[in-house]
Design an enzyme around this catalytic site. Structure first.
Site, PDB file in Angstrom:
ATOM      1  N   GLU A 354       0.835  -1.200   0.000  1.00 45.91           N
ATOM      2  CA  GLU A 354       0.000   0.000   0.000  1.00 45.91           C
ATOM      3  C   GLU A 354       0.870   1.249   0.000  1.00 45.91           C
ATOM      4  OE1 GLU A 354      -4.197   0.371   1.804  1.00 45.91           O
ATOM      5  OE2 GLU A 354      -2.896   1.316   3.299  1.00 45.91           O
ATOM      6  N   HIS A 385       6.759 -26.815   3.728  1.00 52.36           N
ATOM      7  CA  HIS A 385       5.921 -27.881   3.187  1.00 52.36           C
ATOM      8  C   HIS A 385       4.847 -27.315   2.263  1.00 52.36           C
ATOM      9  CE1 HIS A 385       7.760 -30.843   5.896  1.00 52.36           C
ATOM     10  NE2 HIS A 385       7.839 -29.820   6.735  1.00 52.36           N
ATOM     11  N   LYS A 505     -14.065   1.715  -4.082  1.00 55.55           N
ATOM     12  CA  LYS A 505     -15.074   2.166  -3.114  1.00 55.55           C
ATOM     13  C   LYS A 505     -16.177   2.964  -3.811  1.00 55.55           C
ATOM     14  CE  LYS A 505     -11.851   2.788   0.783  1.00 55.55           C
ATOM     15  NZ  LYS A 505     -11.296   3.822   1.696  1.00 55.55           N
TER      16      LYS A 505
END
Length: 541
Positions: A354, A385, A505
């Site tokens: 960000e 793993h 938004k």
């Protein structure tokens, strides 16, 4: 333009030379021990071994020259001076003041910010003490056993990560702290079904008190309290706010005396040191929160005063530049060998991507170099793993930061020896690799040898601490904050805005109206089809 700098072009030429020499060769030479001494640092309780990187002394010197030419010292000083280095929002970025001593000379627009900061810290201490001691009670007169922090982004990731990292310090008698961030109602519903409303406190954490996800969850939690017998006039016993918007807090129904302020010169991803960290103080006590601030302050002092070549945030930042821009490595991995730090990679994703996921320079022109790498990772040894196969033998080279505490926890100390052994072995294997000749000498079947060869020469840093204490954790977080800032300086971008989150938004608002009713907006064909499909499903639900 960063690529116009003299040191940038010198590093390009130097890269053409260095890439011909694998790290294995440097470690096989007589001066390998001196290499480790030369390429290691200690600061604020952290030890950094960066000798397993594709660098020589000349590389480091050129990287430090690039930092100088890019203006790192001047921009660093401007930040500490409270200048408006967040140019696009015309604000200071003065999160370092949040962990400074009361008499520190931090000012914004000519006015000291320290009295207000320490007044909020005093109130946080008092409030945390009252809740943790049982003096603060809910509507039925019972003490608080559970706290729900409602926030998203910087109001969630930082406090959530710190509470997880320091969970070993939490009082088993409570209060327990829970985090709700996603607007997906499942998260809130699953959290609340385990809680007693009469003994639950909500922290609504939003700078503007208008954040969609946060306010949706806050309103739903208010309804939950009311449905379970908490009277409207008793809601103030169950809500506190962390915000800059007093009017919106009052309109929601929270007593303004229960509002803990912070300021617009604190970016969300740098805000855990402020009242946004109230959940931390409630989870582990204010003394631990204060130690967290002290550790960050120690790293601030190191960053502000250490010469560039001995400056841990600067060295780590410039190594990242070296790999992102000169070796074309598009991702980096954070591998904390500590379950307590399992949320640290997610925190770094916001901090780095960000902050530096930008393509425009401070002057509005396109950046002429690649910026923030994709940050990813999980706690070791789990990662071994899952994705370490790719890190060792994949076609893309991924620089890795290993982080590990040296002293085992009280529980099962023998496990810690195994954990450290694996951590050190992974870093060694990445550097050393395994050749076809070694495999042949070991009698491996010839057909398998190509599949078992490890190229090696894959870079990593090793960050060690004695114990995972609040002080060291504060230093670790501040280290990566400053590292991120330094990289933004070199790329000539603003690390303190986040305009890239705005468009989604804006577009979500009319889409929400369309999904909820009969309104229609103009969309591309794909989005229109998705909305239509969702409306059909919602109508049947």
């Amino acid at each position: 333009m960063p690529t116009d700098l003299q040191a940038w072009n010198a590093l390009r030429q130097h890269h053409d030379v260095v890439r011909e020499t694998p790290m294995q060769q440097w470690f096989a030479e007589a001066g390998a021990a001196q290499r480790v001494d030369a390429f290691s640092l200690e600061a604020s309780g952290l030890y950094l071994d960066y000798s397993k990187n594709r660098i020589t002394g000349e590389t480091l010197a050129l990287l430090m020259k690039l930092a100088e030419e890019a203006g790192v010292p001047a921009r660093r000083d401007a930040m500490f001076a409270g200048e408006h280095i967040n140019a696009t929002e015309d604000r200071a970025a003065l999160h370092v003041a949040l962990r400074a001593l009361p008499d520190a000379p931090f000012k914004v627009d000519g006015a000291s910010v320290m009295p207000a900061i320490h007044d909020v810290l005093r109130r946080m201490r008092e409030f945390a003490g009252r809740v943790r001691s049982g003096v603060w009670t809910g509507s039925t007169g019972q003490g608080i056993t559970d706290i729900v922090n409602i926030g998203i982004g910087g109001s969630d990731l930082g406090p959530r990560m710190v509470c997880r990292a320091l969970a070993h310090l939490a009082d088993p008698r409570g209060p327990r702290v829970h985090f709700v961030s996603n607007v997906d109602g499942t998260e809130l519903a699953e959290t609340l079904q385990r809680l007693d409303p009469a003994r639950t406190l909500a922290i609504v954490c939003s700078k503007t008190f208008t954040t969609l996800e946060t306010m949706a969850n806050a309103c739903s939690m208010r309804d939950w309290f009311l449905r379970h017998g908490v009277a409207e006039n008793q809601l103030a016993r169950h809500f506190v706010a962390v915000s800059t918007n007093r009017d919106a807090v009052v309109d929601f129904g929270i007593d303004p005396n229960n509002m803990f302020e912070f300021w617009d010169w604190i970016g969300g991803r740098f805000s855990l040191w402020s009242s946004v960290g109230l959940s931390i103080a409630l989870a582990v006590g204010f003394d631990a929160f204060e130690d967290l601030l002290l550790g960050a302050r120690a790293m601030d002092d190191h960053f502000r005063t250490a010469p560039l070549a001995q400056n841990m945030p600067v060295v780590m930042a410039m190594l990242g530049i070296w790999y992102r821009n000169f070796h074309d490595m598009p991702t980096s991995c954070m591998a904390p060998y500590s379950t307590s730090l399992e949320l640290f990679p997610a925190f770094l994703q916001q901090l780095e991507m960000e902050s530096n996921g930008k393509s425009v320079q401070l002057d509005g022109r396109p950046v002429d170099a690649d910026t923030a790498p994709v940050v990813w990772g999980t706690a070791g040894t789990n990662g071994q793993h899952a994705y370490f196969q790719m890190i060792h033998q994949g076609s893309q080279i991924v620089p890795v930061d290993f982080v590990a505490p040296l002293v085992p926890p009280r529980e099962l100390p023998g496990h810690h020896v195994k954990l450290l052994a694996n951590c050190f072995a992974q870093a060694e294997a990445l550097m050393r690799g395994r050749s076809a000749e070694e495999l042949q000498a070991a009698g491996v079947d010839a057909a398998r040898i190509p599949h078992m060869v490890f190229e090696g020469n894959r870079p990593s840093n090793m960050l060690l601490m004695e114990n995972l204490t609040p002080h060291v954790l504060g230093a670790l977080i501040a280290l990566y904050e400053h590292r991120t800032f330094v990289q933004g300086i070199v790329w000539n971008i603003n690390s303190f805005d986040q305009w890239g989150v705005e468009l989604g938004k804006i577009l979500a608002r009319p889409i929400e109206a369309e999904l909820s009713g009969n309104a229609t907006e103009a969309h591309d064909a794909s989005t229109a089809a998705l909305i239509a499909r969702a409306r059909r499903s919602l109508a049947r639900s």
